[in-house]
Design an enzyme around this catalytic site. Structure first.
Site, mmCIF file in Angstrom:
data_model
loop_
_atom_site.group_PDB
_atom_site.id
_atom_site.type_symbol
_atom_site.label_atom_id
_atom_site.label_comp_id
_atom_site.label_asym_id
_atom_site.label_seq_id
_atom_site.Cartn_x
_atom_site.Cartn_y
_atom_site.Cartn_z
ATOM 1 N N CYS A 100 0.841 -1.196 0.000
ATOM 2 C CA CYS A 100 0.000 0.000 0.000
ATOM 3 C C CYS A 100 0.882 1.254 0.000
ATOM 4 C CB CYS A 100 -0.901 -0.020 1.230
ATOM 5 S SG CYS A 100 -2.006 1.374 1.313
ATOM 6 N N CYS A 200 -4.406 -2.205 5.647
ATOM 7 C CA CYS A 200 -4.077 -0.829 5.327
ATOM 8 C C CYS A 200 -5.263 -0.117 4.678
ATOM 9 C CB CYS A 200 -2.887 -0.865 4.366
ATOM 10 S SG CYS A 200 -2.500 0.681 3.620
#
EC number: 2.8.1.13
Length: 395
Positions: A100, A200
């Site tokens: 991410c 995330c």
């Protein structure tokens, strides 16, 4: 005034990052990333991103900075979620947080920020940035956060020099307690907010249910391998070359169903990962069972009793050439050279003494002490003192 876009996540760390930058005289803009809106896989009825974006908006309001939300869910699905499914299908265990940062926060998001005329992007990560000059070239250093308990440098192990050159980490010098204190003093709504626990930016997701959307359940057997199996007892052979030794040390144990006894059933080897203890639903053993290997091709999970089972430990790992990444390209070593480093194979693991050996087909990392649950698909990061200089995907 230099312009900084802060990734406001609705948490205390990014809120204080924005406040500190404002105090330092930057022109600050708050941007909230919306990365997910498939509510079918979040655990509870609460909508975490909505709550977080409201908190981020209230912090921006309190600080008097412009604020907007950007919807990156399409890119997130493509670059993170689809990648995760592919990796689990291959029997590897990906790390969505590292990805991410590499693919979303410091790529897609950073490009949006720069297109708004920003000089920098800032996040609430517990790490630090410095620079060194070598032969007239400037290199950016990624240093661990001063709060050893919260250091998040590992999650940024895939960043490039270009990304680091445009990044600020305003809270890297602070302890978490100091960050909370600043938030309280400034009456920020996030001052006492708990740290988010979840994928995330997706929020609370049950991983097996999440994976079941794409990866169909498929019944298979759980096999227990005895710790006294002869495969663990064989003495290391004499090696003719360093290469042979490296291959031997990093080699996985291979099992067949006939090597142990069937102790239960599971719903899909791709839902499990090495070192996992929960979710096996096999009782009656003197010590708890741990996953020591998964075989997605034949859909078998191999387990061993107790956290000291020899099947959990290996002394070395291997990274394919295309998955080796040097944050500091000037420190890269070549085939035939070696470098003593500190390394970790998971977030929060204390740094371990290790040596790096690049070869023609990839890089080996050999640890002083055997490591538990070296897991394909996860990232290994290596450091010189408190500087993270490189990383790679364990293969």
């Amino acid at each position: 005034m230099k312009k900084v876009v802060v990734g406001l996540s609705g948490g205390v760390d990014s809120s204080v990052a924005a406040y500190l930058l404002q105090q330092q005289g930057y022109e600050v803009i708050g941007l909230f990333m919306k990365n997910w809106h498939d509510d079918s896989v979040t655990i509870s009825k609460e909508c975490p991103w909505l709550e977080d974006s409201n908190d981020a908006m209230m912090v921006a309001d309190k600080l008097g900075i412009p604020f907007q939300t950007v919807d990156l869910s399409e890119q997130y699905k493509e670059r993170i979620v689809d990648y995760m499914f592919r990796e689990y299908e291959r029997g590897r265990t990906p790390n969505p947080d590292v990805l991410c940062n590499r693919e979303i926060k410091f790529d897609v998001f950073m490009k949006i920020a720069l297109s708004l005329g920003a000089d920098y992007v800032a996040t609430g990560h517990y790490c630090r940035k410095a620079e060194v000059t070598k032969d007239g070239e400037t290199y950016y250093q990624l240093l661990s956060g001063k709060d050893q308990n919260k250091d998040q440098s590992y999650f940024l192990c895939q960043l490039t020099q270009e990304q680091l050159s445009r990044t600020l980490f305003p809270i890297g010098e602070l302890q978490k307690s100091e960050v909370r204190k600043i938030a309280s003093e400034q009456n920020l709504i996030t001052a006492d907010k708990k740290d988010s626990q979840g994928l995330c930016f997706i929020g609370k997701v049950r991983l097996p249910e999440f994976l079941q959307q794409k990866l169909q359940p498929k019944e298979g057997v759980i096999v227990e391998i005895d710790a006294n199996k002869e495969v663990y007892a064989t003495a290391a052979p004499a090696h003719d070359s360093k290469m042979e030794e490296l291959k031997h040390l990093s080699k996985k144990y291979r099992y067949a169903v006939t090597d142990g006894k069937v102790v239960g059933k599971h719903q899909g080897a791709h839902y499990f990962t090495k070192g996992q203890r929960k979710g096996l639903a096999v009782g009656g053993t003197p010590e708890p069972l741990f996953v020591i290997e998964t075989d997605v091709d034949s859909n078998v999970i191999y387990t061993g009793q107790g956290k000291d089972h020899p099947g959990l430990y290996r002394k070395a790992l291997f990274i394919n050439n295309e998955e080796v990444h040097w944050v500091r390209p000037d420190l890269r070593i070549n085939e035939g050279e070696e470098l003593k480093v500190k390394a970790r194979i998971r977030y929060r693991q204390p740094l371990q003494d290790a040596t790096i050996y690049p070869t023609g087909n990839g890089t080996y990392i050999v640890f002083e002490e055997p490591q538990a649950s070296i897991t394909e698909g996860q990232f290994v990061a290596w450091y010189l003192e408190d500087e993270l200089i490189g990383s790679g995907v364990i293969s």
